[in-house]
Write an enzyme that holds these catalytic residues in place. Structure first.
Site, short mmCIF file in Angstrom:
data_model
loop_
_atom_site.label_atom_id
_atom_site.label_comp_id
_atom_site.label_asym_id
_atom_site.label_seq_id
_atom_site.Cartn_x
_atom_site.Cartn_y
_atom_site.Cartn_z
N PRO A 120 63.68 23.35 30.64
CA PRO A 120 62.23 23.60 30.63
C PRO A 120 61.47 22.48 31.32
O PRO A 120 62.06 21.44 31.66
CB PRO A 120 61.88 23.64 29.14
CG PRO A 120 62.96 22.83 28.48
CD PRO A 120 64.18 22.96 29.32
N THR A 121 60.18 22.68 31.53
CA THR A 121 59.36 21.61 32.10
C THR A 121 59.24 20.50 31.06
O THR A 121 59.00 20.75 29.88
CB THR A 121 57.97 22.15 32.49
OG1 THR A 121 58.16 23.23 33.41
CG2 THR A 121 57.12 21.07 33.14
N SER B 122 72.00 26.75 35.87
CA SER B 122 70.60 26.48 35.54
C SER B 122 69.88 26.04 36.80
O SER B 122 70.49 25.42 37.68
CB SER B 122 70.47 25.35 34.53
OG SER B 122 71.47 25.41 33.55
N TYR C 43 69.34 34.02 28.95
CA TYR C 43 68.92 35.09 29.84
C TYR C 43 69.78 35.20 31.10
O TYR C 43 70.03 36.29 31.59
CB TYR C 43 67.46 34.83 30.24
CG TYR C 43 66.89 36.11 30.63
CD1 TYR C 43 66.41 36.97 29.68
CD2 TYR C 43 66.99 36.53 31.95
CE1 TYR C 43 65.99 38.21 30.03
CE2 TYR C 43 66.59 37.77 32.30
CZ TYR C 43 66.08 38.60 31.35
OH TYR C 43 65.70 39.85 31.70
N ASN D 33 69.14 25.65 29.14
CA ASN D 33 67.76 25.71 29.64
C ASN D 33 67.26 24.34 30.12
O ASN D 33 67.66 23.30 29.63
CB ASN D 33 66.81 26.32 28.61
CG ASN D 33 66.87 25.59 27.31
OD1 ASN D 33 67.84 24.90 27.03
ND2 ASN D 33 65.83 25.71 26.51
N ALA E 131 59.46 29.60 45.18
CA ALA E 131 58.18 29.12 45.71
C ALA E 131 57.65 30.08 46.79
O ALA E 131 56.47 30.39 46.83
CB ALA E 131 58.35 27.71 46.29
N CYS F 84 59.75 31.48 35.58
CA CYS F 84 60.31 30.71 36.69
C CYS F 84 59.31 30.15 37.69
O CYS F 84 59.40 28.99 38.08
CB CYS F 84 61.32 31.56 37.46
SG CYS F 84 62.78 31.87 36.51
C1 UDX Z 1 61.49 35.74 39.49
C2 UDX Z 1 62.25 35.97 40.81
O1 UDX Z 1 61.89 37.26 41.35
C3 UDX Z 1 63.74 35.86 40.60
O2 UDX Z 1 64.43 35.99 41.83
C4 UDX Z 1 64.06 34.50 39.98
O3 UDX Z 1 65.44 34.34 39.76
C5 UDX Z 1 63.27 34.33 38.69
O4 UDX Z 1 61.87 34.50 38.93
P1 UDX Z 1 60.86 37.22 37.36
O5 UDX Z 1 60.16 36.03 36.81
O6 UDX Z 1 61.73 38.02 36.46
O7 UDX Z 1 61.80 36.81 38.61
O8 UDX Z 1 59.71 38.19 37.89
P2 UDX Z 1 59.20 38.85 39.25
O9 UDX Z 1 59.55 40.28 39.25
O10 UDX Z 1 59.59 38.06 40.43
O11 UDX Z 1 57.62 38.76 39.03
C6 UDX Z 1 56.95 37.51 38.81
C7 UDX Z 1 55.46 37.71 38.60
O12 UDX Z 1 54.79 38.07 39.81
C8 UDX Z 1 55.10 38.82 37.61
O13 UDX Z 1 54.02 38.38 36.80
C9 UDX Z 1 54.68 39.97 38.52
O14 UDX Z 1 53.85 40.88 37.87
C10 UDX Z 1 53.97 39.21 39.63
N1 UDX Z 1 53.88 39.93 40.91
C11 UDX Z 1 55.03 40.31 41.57
C12 UDX Z 1 52.64 40.17 41.50
O15 UDX Z 1 51.60 39.83 40.94
N2 UDX Z 1 52.60 40.79 42.71
C13 UDX Z 1 53.71 41.19 43.39
O16 UDX Z 1 53.59 41.73 44.50
C14 UDX Z 1 54.97 40.94 42.79
#
Ligand code: UDX
Length: 459
Positions: A92-93, A130, A14, A90, A224, A275
């Site tokens: 993973p945990t 990674s 990815y 990857n 975080a 993530c």
């Molecule tokens: C995230 C980080 O944004 C990215 O920078 C990092 O490299 C990988 O992890 P991603 O996992 O693709 O990216 O998704 P993201 O768009 O951040 O959303 C994460 C989760 O939070 C989703 O389930 C989303 O629906 C939820 N979310 C997001 C909320 O519930 N509320 C919000 O306001 C924003």
């Protein structure tokens, strides 16, 4: 054509695939090769049907592939020819032994380090892509630079911040690029080499350099913090539901403070994705291993609230529907962890589906992109489950709809038509707050949103 530099990326997943495609697109004088042990995945990268979907990725790959972008399974040769090696395998945990369920599983990553050492015949810059626990670069350097091995390796950390669905945009126009290096003359030389690569398209002021540990840690901390914002607003949503407050109004008022900002404050059924949970667990494990129990507990709280939010969503459904769900039909609108992806990793929908099945509902799962994956996720889980892509067919005969993914299409459905096809009283639980609640209520639905007073027709 002679190339200035040979770039190799180990891991065609990815992060590796899109990142290398964009590097090849922007650095025409660099030859970029992506290798993986998975021959089928490489074959797909070489076909019209790429193994991942990201808006804009097809175009970038199509124009660069065969010109200065190559996908291969020949790892030894790739290593021998490369000047710069990105490691994007990857992590993973860990599921076993010490740190099980928390620490990162570094076996693939260490295997890769040994492979590089084995095949390398000339000096290389190794770039950690990674997400890895802090101090991994040090371990990598130790494996690579054994005294018996004459080749010099410089290890850099260059974490990836791309989000699913916006990967190409995040790569082409990043908020920042972070490069961590050793603060030795060799480390700085290696770092400058990578800075040079990114300056092909990223403004210099957005390229940050730091020591390796800061760079490794920043990746965990960025995720975080993002997750923490969601848990913070989700915690407040629980309070809003008990009072007359509306979480969307609170988020707007709070987010307009420029020090806080408006993004990532959408209350929801909970965050998912590959993530956030993994990286926070990693951070917690790291803190614990340094004896920082209070710090570990603080970050663990972000995950606890996320679990609480998912749990609360199902309990709210149960309570609203007269404390019994057995035999009722519930339709899930959305199964992916967020919109515009078929990815369901850590999706709150998995948790909600399981809990509803424990309550013996007749479950219908609907999603425009994630049905195939949903079937796999639900394999082995007992209960009455039906999969139906068409939302109208999925909702027909249901007592309740639970909206779990913010797909735009769900906001635009003909809910009059849906209501007519449902059992009465009809319930709708909006786990993403994307529907027009007042209109739905006026139509006759009993509407439950996150962090808002319920709109019901019961007296
Ligand atoms: C995230 C980080 O944004 C990215 O920078 C990092 O490299 C990988 O992890 P991603 O996992 O693709 O990216 O998704 P993201 O768009 O951040 O959303 C994460 C989760 O939070 C989703 O389930 C989303 O629906 C939820 N979310 C997001 C909320 O519930 N509320 C919000 O306001 C924003």
């Amino acid at each position: 054509m002679t190339f200035e530099r040979n770039i190799l990326c180990i891991g065609a997943g990815y992060v590796g695939g899109p990142t290398m495609a964009v590097i090849a697109d922007r650095c025409l004088r660099y030859r970029v090769t992506v290798v993986d042990i998975d021959a089928e995945r490489i074959a797909r990268w070489n076909s019209a049907d790429l193994p991942i979907y990201e808006p804009g990725l097809d175009d970038v790959v199509r124009s660069a592939r065969g010109r200065n972008l190559f996908f291969s399974t020949d790892i030894p040769n790739g290593i021998r020819e490369a000047d710069i090696i990105f490691v994007s395998v990857n992590t993973p945990t860990k599921q076993f032994g010490v740190g099980a369920g928390m620490a990162a599983d570094l076996q693939y990553w260490e295997k890769t380090a040994r492979e590089i050492r084995h095949y390398a015949e000339s000096p290389k810059i190794i770039v950690e892509k990674s997400t890895l626990p802090v101090k991994t670069a040090k371990a990598m350097e130790r494996i690579l630079n054994t005294t018996r091995h004459p080749v010099r390796f410089d290890v850099l950390s260059n974490p990836e911040f791309l989000a699913e669905g916006t990967a190409v945009k995040d790569l082409v126009d990043p908020d920042r690029v972070l490069i961590g290096s050793a603060e030795t003359p060799e480390g700085i030389r290696a770092r400058d080499e990578l800075v040079r690569l990114y300056t092909h398209w990223v403004p210099r002021e957005r390229i940050l350099t730091s020591n390796v540990w800061s760079s490794e840690l920043s990746k965990l901390v960025a995720n975080a913090f993002l997750a923490q914002r969601i848990s913070s607003i989700n915690a407040i949503s629980a309070l809003c539901e008990r009072t007359e407050a509306d979480v969307a109004e609170v988020a707007e008022a709070v987010g307009m403070d420029r020090r806080i900002g408006p993004k990532f404050l959408n209350a929801s059924v909970g965050f998912g994705g590959s993530c956030f949970k993994k990286d926070i667990l990693n951070l917690v494990y790291l803190c614990r291993s340094y004896g920082l129990e209070e710090v570990a507990d603080y970050w663990l709280g972000v995950l606890r609230i996320n679990d609480y939010q998912k749990e609360r969503f199902v309990l709210n459904m149960l309570k609203a529907m007269f404390n019994t769900l057995a035999g009722k039909q519930v339709t899930l609108f959305g199964f992916a962890f967020k919109a515009d992806t078929g990815d369901t990793r850590e999706s709150p929908a998995i948790f909600v589906a399981r809990k509803l099945l424990e309550e013996r509902v007749r479950l219908v799962i609907s999603d425009p992109k994630a049905i195939r994956q949903a079937r796999l996720d639900m394999q082995g889980i007992e209960g009455d489950i039906r999969y139906e892509e068409d939302p109208y067919a999925a909702a027909a005969g249901s007592d309740a709809i639970a909206l779990l993914t913010e797909w735009g299409l769900y906001a635009d459905l003909d809910y009059e038509k849906i209501l007519l096809s449902m059992g009465k009283p009809a319930f709708i639980f909006d786990g993403r707050n994307i529907l027009d609640h007042c209109r739905l209520f006026e139509m006759g639905f009993n509407v439950y949103a996150i962090g808002k007073p319920p709109l019901t027709h019961f007296t």
